[in-house]
Write a protein that holds these residues in place. Structure first.
Motif, PDB file in Angstrom:
ATOM      1  N   LEU A 149      27.034  30.305  -3.598  1.00  0.00           N
ATOM      2  CA  LEU A 149      25.997  29.649  -2.798  1.00  0.00           C
ATOM      3  C   LEU A 149      24.607  30.051  -3.289  1.00  0.00           C
ATOM      4  N   GLY A 150      24.409  31.361  -3.526  1.00  0.00           N
ATOM      5  CA  GLY A 150      23.127  31.814  -4.052  1.00  0.00           C
ATOM      6  C   GLY A 150      22.813  31.216  -5.402  1.00  0.00           C
ATOM      7  N   LEU A 151      23.846  31.069  -6.243  1.00  0.00           N
ATOM      8  CA  LEU A 151      23.637  30.457  -7.557  1.00  0.00           C
ATOM      9  C   LEU A 151      23.200  29.006  -7.416  1.00  0.00           C
ATOM     10  N   GLY A 152      23.832  28.270  -6.493  1.00  0.00           N
ATOM     11  CA  GLY A 152      23.411  26.889  -6.263  1.00  0.00           C
ATOM     12  C   GLY A 152      21.955  26.803  -5.872  1.00  0.00           C
ATOM     13  N   ASN A 153      21.531  27.667  -4.927  1.00  0.00           N
ATOM     14  CA  ASN A 153      20.129  27.681  -4.514  1.00  0.00           C
ATOM     15  C   ASN A 153      19.205  28.045  -5.672  1.00  0.00           C
ATOM     16  N   ALA A 154      19.620  29.032  -6.471  1.00  0.00           N
ATOM     17  CA  ALA A 154      18.781  29.474  -7.589  1.00  0.00           C
ATOM     18  C   ALA A 154      18.646  28.374  -8.646  1.00  0.00           C
ATOM     19  N   LEU A 155      19.728  27.656  -8.907  1.00  0.00           N
ATOM     20  CA  LEU A 155      19.672  26.580  -9.898  1.00  0.00           C
ATOM     21  C   LEU A 155      18.818  25.417  -9.417  1.00  0.00           C
ATOM     22  N   VAL A 156      18.860  25.127  -8.127  1.00  0.00           N
ATOM     23  CA  VAL A 156      17.995  24.085  -7.571  1.00  0.00           C
ATOM     24  C   VAL A 156      16.533  24.496  -7.701  1.00  0.00           C
ATOM     25  N   ALA A 157      16.242  25.764  -7.414  1.00  0.00           N
ATOM     26  CA  ALA A 157      14.869  26.249  -7.560  1.00  0.00           C
ATOM     27  C   ALA A 157      14.424  26.177  -9.013  1.00  0.00           C
ATOM     28  N   HIS A 158      15.316  26.507  -9.940  1.00  0.00           N
ATOM     29  CA  HIS A 158      14.976  26.459 -11.368  1.00  0.00           C
ATOM     30  C   HIS A 158      14.702  25.034 -11.830  1.00  0.00           C
ATOM     31  N   ALA A 159      15.403  24.080 -11.218  1.00  0.00           N
ATOM     32  CA  ALA A 159      15.222  22.672 -11.583  1.00  0.00           C
ATOM     33  C   ALA A 159      14.172  21.984 -10.724  1.00  0.00           C
ATOM     34  N   ASP A 160      13.354  22.768 -10.020  1.00  0.00           N
ATOM     35  CA  ASP A 160      12.271  22.225  -9.195  1.00  0.00           C
ATOM     36  C   ASP A 160      12.772  21.238  -8.139  1.00  0.00           C
ATOM     37  N   GLY A 161      13.881  21.587  -7.492  1.00  0.00           N
ATOM     38  CA  GLY A 161      14.389  20.787  -6.393  1.00  0.00           C
ATOM     39  C   GLY A 161      15.467  19.787  -6.750  1.00  0.00           C
ATOM     40  N   VAL A 162      15.780  19.644  -8.014  1.00  0.00           N
ATOM     41  CA  VAL A 162      16.827  18.704  -8.446  1.00  0.00           C
ATOM     42  C   VAL A 162      18.194  19.384  -8.317  1.00  0.00           C
ATOM     43  N   VAL A 163      19.151  18.678  -7.721  1.00  0.00           N
ATOM     44  CA  VAL A 163      20.519  19.194  -7.642  1.00  0.00           C
ATOM     45  C   VAL A 163      21.222  18.816  -8.942  1.00  0.00           C
ATOM     46  N   TYR A 218      25.590  24.110   5.140  1.00  0.00           N
ATOM     47  CA  TYR A 218      24.180  24.032   5.524  1.00  0.00           C
ATOM     48  C   TYR A 218      23.284  23.927   4.290  1.00  0.00           C
ATOM     49  N   PHE A 219      23.458  24.831   3.334  1.00  0.00           N
ATOM     50  CA  PHE A 219      22.537  24.874   2.191  1.00  0.00           C
ATOM     51  C   PHE A 219      22.821  23.778   1.166  1.00  0.00           C
ATOM     52  N   TYR A 220      24.078  23.397   1.022  1.00  0.00           N
ATOM     53  CA  TYR A 220      24.385  22.262   0.148  1.00  0.00           C
ATOM     54  C   TYR A 220      23.746  21.000   0.735  1.00  0.00           C
ATOM     55  N   GLY A 221      23.889  20.807   2.037  1.00  0.00           N
ATOM     56  CA  GLY A 221      23.252  19.661   2.681  1.00  0.00           C
ATOM     57  C   GLY A 221      21.745  19.702   2.576  1.00  0.00           C
ATOM     58  N   LEU A 222      21.168  20.887   2.724  1.00  0.00           N
ATOM     59  CA  LEU A 222      19.711  21.016   2.620  1.00  0.00           C
ATOM     60  C   LEU A 222      19.220  20.640   1.229  1.00  0.00           C
ATOM     61  N   ALA A 223      19.940  21.108   0.199  1.00  0.00           N
ATOM     62  CA  ALA A 223      19.550  20.771  -1.172  1.00  0.00           C
ATOM     63  C   ALA A 223      19.664  19.272  -1.422  1.00  0.00           C
ATOM     64  N   LEU A 224      20.730  18.654  -0.914  1.00  0.00           N
ATOM     65  CA  LEU A 224      20.913  17.214  -1.090  1.00  0.00           C
ATOM     66  C   LEU A 224      19.824  16.433  -0.356  1.00  0.00           C
ATOM     67  N   ALA A 225      19.503  16.857   0.874  1.00  0.00           N
ATOM     68  CA  ALA A 225      18.469  16.157   1.644  1.00  0.00           C
ATOM     69  C   ALA A 225      17.122  16.241   0.951  1.00  0.00           C
ATOM     70  N   ARG A 226      16.780  17.422   0.458  1.00  0.00           N
ATOM     71  CA  ARG A 226      15.502  17.583  -0.231  1.00  0.00           C
ATOM     72  C   ARG A 226      15.452  16.783  -1.517  1.00  0.00           C
ATOM     73  N   ALA A 227      16.620  16.557  -2.127  1.00  0.00           N
ATOM     74  CA  ALA A 227      16.671  15.775  -3.364  1.00  0.00           C
ATOM     75  C   ALA A 227      16.766  14.275  -3.092  1.00  0.00           C
ATOM     76  N   GLY A 228      16.781  13.868  -1.816  1.00  0.00           N
ATOM     77  CA  GLY A 228      16.801  12.457  -1.468  1.00  0.00           C
ATOM     78  C   GLY A 228      18.182  11.876  -1.286  1.00  0.00           C
ATOM     79  N   GLN A 229      19.229  12.699  -1.368  1.00  0.00           N
ATOM     80  CA  GLN A 229      20.597  12.216  -1.172  1.00  0.00           C
ATOM     81  C   GLN A 229      20.946  12.349   0.320  1.00  0.00           C
ATOM     82  N   LEU A 230      20.368  11.439   1.103  1.00  0.00           N
ATOM     83  CA  LEU A 230      20.384  11.585   2.550  1.00  0.00           C
ATOM     84  C   LEU A 230      21.770  11.403   3.164  1.00  0.00           C
ATOM     85  N   GLN A 231      22.497  10.393   2.722  1.00  0.00           N
ATOM     86  CA  GLN A 231      23.803  10.144   3.312  1.00  0.00           C
ATOM     87  C   GLN A 231      24.762  11.291   3.034  1.00  0.00           C
ATOM     88  N   ALA A 232      24.721  11.832   1.816  1.00  0.00           N
ATOM     89  CA  ALA A 232      25.585  12.961   1.475  1.00  0.00           C
ATOM     90  C   ALA A 232      25.240  14.182   2.322  1.00  0.00           C
TER      91      ALA A 232
END
Length: 213
Positions: free
Chosen positions: A122-136, A159-173
């Motif tokens: 989970l932490g790696l997913g968050n870190a990779l999103v931060a490295h990609a400037d919000g892109v999943v 929670y955090f997978y959904g948050l990353a998707l929402a911030r990236a515009g993948q609202l339905q997911a």
């Protein structure tokens, strides 16, 4: 290069102050010089003297900011103690300095030791999103899915997978992940209220066909 100049300058200034202001005796000069050189060696080993003295910049010119609130939410929902917590604390320390690649690499090192730890994935997913400037990215998506696979009943991966998707515009997911979590969250809890509010915003945006906010 500027890092080396500053480091040597501070070392030389400290030695001169001790020599002339502190009236350092001759017998102590070699010991003090050796201690200063040891400090410079530690800086060369642990520091980043070749990097500019500023955080990484985004394409629009803004500095990468570490999301302290996100880290605190993760600590509340997932790890606090144990091996995963130690790796995540180290990763966060790099993230605060804008060193997002190093933050992700720390967690990869942790996963080599404990590959079945959902908190590290989970932490790696968050870190990779931060490295990609919000892109999943595909690698971030894989990390989140691994966390879900290893902890399917836990709230943190969803929670955090959904948050990353929402911030990236993948609202339905994001909505698909959050709705069951909101229904199972304790009544009156802050997480339940936040999820329900976020789902309401997603429903409004999906109905309007507008962009994610």
């Amino acid at each position: 290069m500027s890092g080396w100049i500053i480091a040597f300058g501070i070392g030389a200034l400290a030695f001169l102050l001790l020599l002339f202001v502190g009236r350092m005796p001759r017998s102590a000069r070699e010991i003090v010089a050796a201690a200063l050189l040891l400090g410079l060696a530690g800086y060369a080993w642990q520091g980043h003297p070749g990097l500019p003295g500023a955080p990484r910049k985004l394409a629009d010119g803004g500095a990468v900011q570490f999301d302290e609130k996100l880290a605190e939410q993760r600590r509340g929902l997932a790890e606090r103690y144990g091996p995963a917590g130690q790796w995540l604390i180290m990763s966060d320390s790099y993230g605060r300095r804008g060193l997002t690649k190093e933050a992700a690499n720390i967690l990869l090192s942790g996963l080599k030791q404990t590959p079945d730890d959902p908190n590290l994935w989970l932490g790696l997913g968050n870190a990779l999103v931060a490295h990609a400037d919000g892109v999943v990215s595909p690698s971030a998506d894989y990390a989140y899915r691994q966390a879900l696979r290893l902890d399917p009943a836990g709230p943190a991966p969803r929670y955090f997978y959904g948050l990353a998707l929402a911030r990236a515009g993948q609202l339905q997911a994001a909505r698909d992940l959050w709705l069951p979590l909101a229904r199972s969250a304790p009544a009156g809890s802050q997480v339940k209220a936040e999820l329900e509010a976020n789902i309401g915003r997603i429903d409004a945006m999906l109905a309007a066909g507008g962009p994610a906010q």
